[in-house]
Write a protein that holds these residues in place. Structure first.
Motif, PDB file in Angstrom:
ATOM      1  N   ALA A  58       9.054  22.757  -9.546  1.00  0.00           N
ATOM      2  CA  ALA A  58       8.657  22.401  -8.182  1.00  0.00           C
ATOM      3  C   ALA A  58       7.339  21.649  -8.147  1.00  0.00           C
ATOM      4  N   GLY A  59       6.520  21.830  -9.187  1.00  0.00           N
ATOM      5  CA  GLY A  59       5.181  21.251  -9.170  1.00  0.00           C
ATOM      6  C   GLY A  59       5.107  19.779  -9.472  1.00  0.00           C
ATOM      7  N   TRP A  60       6.213  19.171  -9.891  1.00  0.00           N
ATOM      8  CA  TRP A  60       6.086  17.744 -10.195  1.00  0.00           C
ATOM      9  C   TRP A  60       7.205  16.889  -9.620  1.00  0.00           C
ATOM     10  N   GLU A  61       8.442  17.368  -9.642  1.00  0.00           N
ATOM     11  CA  GLU A  61       9.534  16.475  -9.248  1.00  0.00           C
ATOM     12  C   GLU A  61       9.474  16.107  -7.768  1.00  0.00           C
ATOM     13  N   THR A  62       9.191  17.087  -6.904  1.00  0.00           N
ATOM     14  CA  THR A  62       9.117  16.788  -5.474  1.00  0.00           C
ATOM     15  C   THR A  62       7.949  15.847  -5.172  1.00  0.00           C
ATOM     16  N   THR A  63       6.827  16.050  -5.859  1.00  0.00           N
ATOM     17  CA  THR A  63       5.661  15.196  -5.617  1.00  0.00           C
ATOM     18  C   THR A  63       5.901  13.783  -6.127  1.00  0.00           C
ATOM     19  N   ALA A  64       6.484  13.659  -7.302  1.00  0.00           N
ATOM     20  CA  ALA A  64       6.796  12.328  -7.826  1.00  0.00           C
ATOM     21  C   ALA A  64       7.740  11.587  -6.885  1.00  0.00           C
ATOM     22  N   ALA A  65       8.729  12.313  -6.356  1.00  0.00           N
ATOM     23  CA  ALA A  65       9.665  11.698  -5.413  1.00  0.00           C
ATOM     24  C   ALA A  65       8.943  11.262  -4.145  1.00  0.00           C
ATOM     25  N   ALA A  66       8.003  12.103  -3.678  1.00  0.00           N
ATOM     26  CA  ALA A  66       7.262  11.780  -2.456  1.00  0.00           C
ATOM     27  C   ALA A  66       6.370  10.553  -2.655  1.00  0.00           C
ATOM     28  N   ILE A  67       5.770  10.420  -3.825  1.00  0.00           N
ATOM     29  CA  ILE A  67       4.902   9.271  -4.098  1.00  0.00           C
ATOM     30  C   ILE A  67       5.697   7.969  -3.996  1.00  0.00           C
ATOM     31  N   THR A  68       6.836   7.905  -4.665  1.00  0.00           N
ATOM     32  CA  THR A  68       7.600   6.655  -4.664  1.00  0.00           C
ATOM     33  C   THR A  68       8.238   6.378  -3.305  1.00  0.00           C
ATOM     34  N   ALA A  69       8.720   7.426  -2.631  1.00  0.00           N
ATOM     35  CA  ALA A  69       9.305   7.208  -1.301  1.00  0.00           C
ATOM     36  C   ALA A  69       8.240   6.761  -0.306  1.00  0.00           C
ATOM     37  N   THR A  70       7.016   7.255  -0.478  1.00  0.00           N
ATOM     38  CA  THR A  70       5.907   6.857   0.387  1.00  0.00           C
ATOM     39  C   THR A  70       5.568   5.381   0.187  1.00  0.00           C
ATOM     40  N   VAL A  71       5.444   4.960  -1.057  1.00  0.00           N
ATOM     41  CA  VAL A  71       5.134   3.548  -1.340  1.00  0.00           C
ATOM     42  C   VAL A  71       6.258   2.651  -0.833  1.00  0.00           C
ATOM     43  N   TYR A  72       7.503   3.070  -1.049  1.00  0.00           N
ATOM     44  CA  TYR A  72       8.650   2.296  -0.562  1.00  0.00           C
ATOM     45  C   TYR A  72       8.572   2.126   0.954  1.00  0.00           C
ATOM     46  N   LYS A  73       8.265   3.194   1.657  1.00  0.00           N
ATOM     47  CA  LYS A  73       8.177   3.127   3.123  1.00  0.00           C
ATOM     48  C   LYS A  73       7.052   2.178   3.541  1.00  0.00           C
ATOM     49  N   LEU A  74       5.915   2.279   2.888  1.00  0.00           N
ATOM     50  CA  LEU A  74       4.779   1.423   3.236  1.00  0.00           C
ATOM     51  C   LEU A  74       5.088  -0.057   3.001  1.00  0.00           C
ATOM     52  N   LEU A  75       5.892  -0.352   1.981  1.00  0.00           N
ATOM     53  CA  LEU A  75       6.200  -1.740   1.646  1.00  0.00           C
ATOM     54  C   LEU A  75       7.354  -2.317   2.457  1.00  0.00           C
ATOM     55  N   THR A  76       8.078  -1.473   3.188  1.00  0.00           N
ATOM     56  CA  THR A  76       9.270  -1.958   3.902  1.00  0.00           C
ATOM     57  C   THR A  76       9.181  -1.806   5.418  1.00  0.00           C
ATOM     58  N   VAL A  77       8.150  -1.138   5.906  1.00  0.00           N
ATOM     59  CA  VAL A  77       7.991  -0.974   7.354  1.00  0.00           C
ATOM     60  C   VAL A  77       6.810  -1.816   7.813  1.00  0.00           C
ATOM     61  N   HIS A  78       7.018  -2.583   8.877  1.00  0.00           N
ATOM     62  CA  HIS A  78       5.968  -3.449   9.402  1.00  0.00           C
ATOM     63  C   HIS A  78       5.344  -2.855  10.652  1.00  0.00           C
ATOM     64  N   GLY A  79       4.047  -3.093  10.799  1.00  0.00           N
ATOM     65  CA  GLY A  79       3.332  -2.634  11.973  1.00  0.00           C
ATOM     66  C   GLY A  79       3.377  -3.654  13.090  1.00  0.00           C
ATOM     67  N   GLU A  80       2.655  -3.362  14.170  1.00  0.00           N
ATOM     68  CA  GLU A  80       2.671  -4.237  15.337  1.00  0.00           C
ATOM     69  C   GLU A  80       2.137  -5.625  15.018  1.00  0.00           C
ATOM     70  N   GLU A  81       1.223  -5.706  14.039  1.00  0.00           N
ATOM     71  CA  GLU A  81       0.633  -7.005  13.715  1.00  0.00           C
ATOM     72  C   GLU A  81       1.547  -7.866  12.853  1.00  0.00           C
ATOM     73  N   GLY A  82       2.690  -7.310  12.429  1.00  0.00           N
ATOM     74  CA  GLY A  82       3.678  -8.088  11.685  1.00  0.00           C
ATOM     75  C   GLY A  82       3.608  -7.939  10.184  1.00  0.00           C
TER      76      GLY A  82
END
Length: 336
Positions: A157-181
């Motif tokens: 539990a101490g690594w797999e969930t966190t590793a998954a969260a790190i990559t899913a977080t970066v993916y979300k940040l790179l694929t979602v746009h804010g109001e400024e475009g």
């Protein structure tokens, strides 16, 4: 080797005693003291990424090794043995009608390994978490076999969930746009002070499981819940991912607000079963985003977002590979 009860299925005094074996080692102040270790891990892998020139895979080249080595170092496991955790994790968390034997074999092997680490900690006391757990278990009279199972669950539990969260977080940040475009990753590059609140917001909106819920629970007594009568003995599935989007609690609940505050999400659960490793997971995600945005402000996906592969053979919602690139994109290079 009995495979249950694990800590997730425990309640009451015995559950509190199991958690108490290591709970002081996972408090926010203790984990914050571990920050230099996490920063050194992240920095080392960032340098390897940068020297490669890209493209690179953020799963295998960053998130997985950072989380894996962080929990191993914190627990006191030898660094040259941690790659085996990866194998055990895939065995334990794989799902399907023919995986029971594989799941059981993984837990037996991990528990056996944890027992060996416990013996080593008993013979050579130190301040690492395994040595602390051994001492506390002896004082509380907890069976060593159960302690080994508990430590085995921490290893996974101490690594797999966190590793998954790190990559899913970066993916979300790179694929979602804010109001400024521009995408949200760019905003964090320009406003790094938002990273702590952004981590909490992404923990709120990015599920860590395919199932939207945690462990099934059985009602200890009759209770009225949201107008429904839950009878004593009924099995209840708590959809915490949905609760973290409750419009009665969160304004514009389906929107990502990187500066949202307060943010009482349930990504780590609540109450007696609140995730022991919550502060460690937060620290790892924060440090990765601090270093990543600082060193690679022009980070981008190296493949179309719909070509990113997700692993659906485990309950953990994780990306199989996350190819990224940086520097000038091919289309922006001047013609020779």
């Amino acid at each position: 080797m009995r495979l249950s009860p694990l800590i997730l299925a425990q309640d009451g005094e015995h559950h509190r005693n199991l958690r108490s074996l290591v709970s002081k080692s996972f408090t926010r102040p203790r984990i914050e003291k571990f920050r230099p270790n996490v920063e050194a891990l992240v920095s080392r892998h960032m340098e390897t990424l940068e020297s490669s020139g890209g493209p690179a895979d953020l799963v295998n080249d960053l998130a997985w090794p950072v989380s894996l080595h962080a929990i191993a170092e914190l627990l006191g496991a030898p660094e040259d043995e941690v790659e085996q955790f990866w194998v055990w994790g895939d065995m334990l968390l794989s799902t399907g009608p023919d995986r029971d034997a594989q799941n059981a074999a993984a837990m037996v092997e991990i528990a056996k390994y944890a027992g060996q680490l416990m013996q080593a900690g008993h013979n050579r006391p130190s301040s690492d978490i395994i040595s602390t757990a051994v001492t506390n278990a002896q004082n509380l009279g907890i069976d060593p076999e159960e302690v080994a199972l508990f430590l085995a669950s921490l290893i996974i539990a101490g690594w797999e969930t966190t590793a998954a969260a790190i990559t899913a977080t970066v993916y979300k940040l790179l694929t979602v746009h804010g109001e400024e475009g521009t995408h949200l990753y760019r905003r964090l590059c320009e406003q790094p002070e938002l990273i702590p609140s952004a981590v909490e917001e992404l923990l709120r909106v990015v599920p860590n499981s395919w199932f939207d819920s945690g462990q099934p629970r059985r009602a200890a007594r009759d209770v009225m819940l949201a107008g429904a009568h839950v009878k004593k003995g009924d099995v209840v599935l708590v959809a915490h991912d949905v609760a973290s989007r409750d419009p009665e609690v969160f304004d514009a609940a389906d929107e990502i607000k990187l500066d949202r505050a307060p943010n009482p999400h349930l990504a780590f659960g609540f109450g007696a079963h609140f995730c022991l490793g919550a502060h460690l997971a937060r620290l790892e995600i924060n440090v990765v985003l601090e270093f990543l945005t600082g060193r690679f402000p022009d980070l981008r996906l190296a493949v179309p977002s719909d070509q990113v592969r997700w692993n659906t053979g485990t309950p953990i919602r994780r990306i199989e590979e996350l190819p990224v690139a940086w520097g000038p994109s091919p289309g922006s290079l001047p013609h020779s």
